[in-house]
Motif scaffolding. Structure first.
Motif, PDB file in Angstrom:
ATOM      1  N   LEU A 232     -56.828 -13.912 -32.419  1.00 43.65           N
ATOM      2  CA  LEU A 232     -57.172 -13.589 -30.651  1.00 43.65           C
ATOM      3  C   LEU A 232     -57.960 -13.133 -29.730  1.00 43.65           C
ATOM      4  CD1 LEU A 232     -53.314 -14.378 -29.568  1.00 43.65           C
ATOM      5  CD2 LEU A 232     -55.129 -16.011 -28.909  1.00 43.65           C
ATOM      6  N   TRP A 233     -58.179 -11.933 -30.867  1.00 38.21           N
ATOM      7  CA  TRP A 233     -59.002 -10.482 -30.621  1.00 38.21           C
ATOM      8  C   TRP A 233     -59.949 -10.224 -31.515  1.00 38.21           C
ATOM      9  CZ3 TRP A 233     -53.790 -10.316 -28.966  1.00 38.21           C
ATOM     10  CH2 TRP A 233     -53.256 -10.640 -27.995  1.00 38.21           C
ATOM     11  N   ALA A 234     -60.836 -11.347 -32.125  1.00 35.43           N
ATOM     12  CA  ALA A 234     -60.983 -11.263 -32.733  1.00 35.43           C
ATOM     13  C   ALA A 234     -62.619 -10.095 -33.088  1.00 35.43           C
ATOM     14  CB  ALA A 234     -62.085 -12.461 -32.953  1.00 35.43           C
ATOM     15  N   PRO A 235     -62.664  -9.699 -34.549  1.00 36.80           N
ATOM     16  CA  PRO A 235     -63.458  -8.033 -33.966  1.00 36.80           C
ATOM     17  C   PRO A 235     -65.079  -8.710 -34.876  1.00 36.80           C
ATOM     18  CG  PRO A 235     -62.597  -8.714 -36.188  1.00 36.80           C
ATOM     19  CD  PRO A 235     -61.910  -9.487 -34.930  1.00 36.80           C
ATOM     20  N   ALA A 236     -66.049  -7.728 -34.456  1.00 38.22           N
ATOM     21  CA  ALA A 236     -67.192  -8.630 -34.928  1.00 38.22           C
ATOM     22  C   ALA A 236     -67.543  -8.958 -36.624  1.00 38.22           C
ATOM     23  CB  ALA A 236     -68.226  -7.333 -34.864  1.00 38.22           C
ATOM     24  N   GLY A 237     -68.083 -10.385 -36.512  1.00 36.98           N
ATOM     25  CA  GLY A 237     -68.259 -10.988 -38.227  1.00 36.98           C
ATOM     26  C   GLY A 237     -67.240 -11.842 -38.170  1.00 36.98           C
ATOM     27  N   TYR A 238     -65.735 -12.152 -37.641  1.00 36.03           N
ATOM     28  CA  TYR A 238     -64.701 -12.860 -37.866  1.00 36.03           C
ATOM     29  C   TYR A 238     -65.337 -14.293 -37.435  1.00 36.03           C
ATOM     30  CZ  TYR A 238     -60.201 -14.808 -37.826  1.00 36.03           C
ATOM     31  OH  TYR A 238     -59.241 -15.669 -37.280  1.00 36.03           O
ATOM     32  N   THR A 239     -65.293 -15.144 -38.634  1.00 41.86           N
ATOM     33  CA  THR A 239     -64.405 -16.523 -37.728  1.00 41.86           C
ATOM     34  C   THR A 239     -63.932 -17.084 -37.259  1.00 41.86           C
ATOM     35  OG1 THR A 239     -65.998 -16.127 -40.633  1.00 41.86           O
ATOM     36  CG2 THR A 239     -64.804 -19.109 -39.349  1.00 41.86           C
ATOM     37  N   GLY A 294     -51.359   4.210 -33.748  1.00 45.02           N
ATOM     38  CA  GLY A 294     -52.286   2.769 -33.284  1.00 45.02           C
ATOM     39  C   GLY A 294     -52.776   2.079 -34.356  1.00 45.02           C
ATOM     40  N   GLU A 295     -51.557   2.378 -35.396  1.00 45.31           N
ATOM     41  CA  GLU A 295     -51.767   1.208 -36.395  1.00 45.31           C
ATOM     42  C   GLU A 295     -51.371  -0.250 -36.210  1.00 45.31           C
ATOM     43  OE1 GLU A 295     -50.860   3.257 -39.868  1.00 45.31           O
ATOM     44  OE2 GLU A 295     -51.811   5.024 -39.454  1.00 45.31           O
ATOM     45  N   GLU A 296     -51.105  -0.236 -35.660  1.00 37.69           N
ATOM     46  CA  GLU A 296     -49.231  -1.495 -35.706  1.00 37.69           C
ATOM     47  C   GLU A 296     -50.328  -2.765 -34.477  1.00 37.69           C
ATOM     48  OE1 GLU A 296     -45.715  -3.470 -35.505  1.00 37.69           O
ATOM     49  OE2 GLU A 296     -46.996  -1.605 -36.281  1.00 37.69           O
ATOM     50  N   GLU A 297     -50.999  -2.419 -33.381  1.00 39.81           N
ATOM     51  CA  GLU A 297     -51.708  -3.645 -32.768  1.00 39.81           C
ATOM     52  C   GLU A 297     -53.549  -3.068 -33.014  1.00 39.81           C
ATOM     53  OE1 GLU A 297     -50.158  -6.232 -32.149  1.00 39.81           O
ATOM     54  OE2 GLU A 297     -48.612  -5.399 -32.374  1.00 39.81           O
ATOM     55  N   THR A 298     -53.639  -3.513 -34.652  1.00 41.49           N
ATOM     56  CA  THR A 298     -55.291  -3.246 -34.948  1.00 41.49           C
ATOM     57  C   THR A 298     -56.811  -3.732 -34.271  1.00 41.49           C
ATOM     58  OG1 THR A 298     -54.163  -3.109 -37.086  1.00 41.49           O
ATOM     59  CG2 THR A 298     -56.892  -2.925 -36.796  1.00 41.49           C
ATOM     60  N   PHE A 299     -56.376  -4.936 -33.077  1.00 37.39           N
ATOM     61  CA  PHE A 299     -56.986  -5.783 -32.686  1.00 37.39           C
ATOM     62  C   PHE A 299     -56.862  -6.060 -31.034  1.00 37.39           C
ATOM     63  CE2 PHE A 299     -55.985  -7.271 -37.147  1.00 37.39           C
ATOM     64  CZ  PHE A 299     -57.461  -6.893 -37.483  1.00 37.39           C
ATOM     65  N   SER A 300     -55.477  -6.072 -31.096  1.00 39.85           N
ATOM     66  CA  SER A 300     -55.343  -6.353 -29.261  1.00 39.85           C
ATOM     67  C   SER A 300     -54.821  -5.016 -28.650  1.00 39.85           C
ATOM     68  CB  SER A 300     -53.462  -6.721 -28.938  1.00 39.85           C
ATOM     69  OG  SER A 300     -52.592  -6.154 -29.487  1.00 39.85           O
TER      70      SER A 300
END
Length: 394
Positions: A232-239, A294-300
């Motif tokens: 859902l919160w796709a990082p750069a380069g993610y497929t 801040g480790e729990e929700e790394t992307f969101s």
């Protein structure tokens, strides 16, 4: 989807849930032996109407008439709308059982739960005034049974709501409605975060549901909330996942959540007084070692939603044993007072950044000083909480 309770002793657990520190026989007033005040409850598939919304303290009889099409549950919660004070389960269609609660002065909320899972209907504020009646203290045995039963009821309520809210989230995720899924993600997870120490009693399932990418073993298949978070919160380069991959993940999350629900309602599921008090400690440790970094929700970066849910779960655990702790003499009273103060301070600070209902600031938007302030207050609360179990079990 509705799941029937599997626990054979549900009625017994419901009765125990009303054993408070001030417990007397359920059919009498504590001081005079008079019959309990009666409040009629009209339950249906979409309503839970009370004949009165105030009553004097002491024994109160709730006569529950279910005109709905499904088995229902009547529930009384504390002013925080989290801690369950008592419940009457398995109210079948067309039945009119009675349920007696020994309530002290204060504000409560009542609701009914058709299907006995998910959010309730007909939430009503219920005020208990001071009748002046003396409430007889419970024995240690009854107080312990009451604390445990109340906490078990709370945990089962949370896992039930987790089932329904997860289904709603998964439906949005599988359909590709990213905006809706992002909104639902932290709110649904709050139910899990409040009862995480109990969910961790089932480590394989906990891993499937909640493991982070950084904690995966080499070659392991990644499933659960955080796998979906990354999509859902796709990082750069993610497929991005395909539609079929989203469905596979979503269906497994629903299936695993249902398994957790069934385990909580299985007759072999048990909780001790130590589990209740240690739950408060474990949840604050979770904040101190994971959420605060801040480790729990790394992307969101929705860590503050988890943070708040952990705090709420810890406070419910604490509230269920506070009377027992206070009954351990001056040291117990002092400890309870300190924990109360530290909870209030931390809640006020966290409230500056939002709420579960309105949403929170993203964690990566907080300054270093703001994070340090939260960290200091978490550690301040964790210190007296770490002493709670030793006092309660003394």
């Amino acid at each position: 989807m509705k799941y029937q309770h599997l626990i054979a002793g549900a009625a017994a657990a419901g009765a125990l849930a009303l054993i408070l520190t001030g417990c007397v026989p359920n059919n009498q007033n504590a001081s005079s032996g008079a019959s309990a005040t009666t409040v009629n409850v009209a339950a249906s598939d979409n309503a839970c109407d009370l004949s009165a919304t105030t009553a004097p303290s002491g024994a109160i009889t709730f006569t529950i008439s279910n005109s709905g099409s499904d088995v229902s549950e009547f529930e009384i919660v504390a002013e925080d709308k989290l801690r369950i004070i008592g419940e009457k389960e398995n109210v079948g269609p067309g039945t009119t059982p009675k349920y007696v609660a020994q309530l002290e002065p204060g504000t409560y909320y009542t609701s009914c739960k058709p299907g006995m899972v998910g959010a309730g209907v007909g939430e009503t504020k219920f005020t208990v005034t001071d009748s002046g009646a003396k409430i007889v203290p419970a024995s240690d045995k009854k107080a312990i049974a009451g604390a445990v039963a109340q906490y078990v009821s709370y945990a089962k309520d949370q896992v039930g709501e987790l089932v329904t809210d997860t289904q709603t989230f998964v439906a949005a995720f599988e359909s590709g409605d990213v905006a809706t899924a992002k909104k639902l993600y932290p709110a649904a997870r709050a139910h899990y975060e409040r009862i995480e120490p109990l969910a961790e009693k089932f480590p394989d399932l906990d891993t499937d549901l909640d493991i982070r990418e950084a904690d995966l073993d080499a070659g392991a298949t990644w499933t659960g909330w955080h796998r979906m978070e990354k999509d859902l919160w796709a990082p750069a380069g993610y497929t991005p996942l395909t539609a079929d991959e989203r469905k596979t993940l979503g269906d497994k999350l629903n299936s695993d959540t249902k398994k957790l629900y069934e385990l909580f309602y299985d007759t072999s599921f048990s909780v001790t007084l130590g589990d209740v008090s240690n739950g408060a400690i474990a949840l604050m440790d979770e904040v101190a070692t994971g959420k605060i970094t801040g480790e729990e929700e790394t992307f969101s970066h929705t860590d503050l939603w988890d943070f708040q849910a952990n705090i709420e779960g810890a406070k419910v655990s604490f509230e269920n044993v506070r009377d027992i702790a206070e009954g351990k003499g001056a040291a117990g009273k002092k400890l309870v007072s300190q924990i109360d103060a530290d909870f209030a301070t931390l809640s006020t600070t966290l409230g500056q950044y939002g709420s579960l209902d309105s949403g929170y600031a993203l964690y990566n938007d907080l300054s270093t000083d703001q994070i340090k302030q939260l960290s200091d207050q978490v550690n301040a609360l964790a210190e007296p909480l770490s002493k709670l179990t030793a006092v309660v079990l003394k």
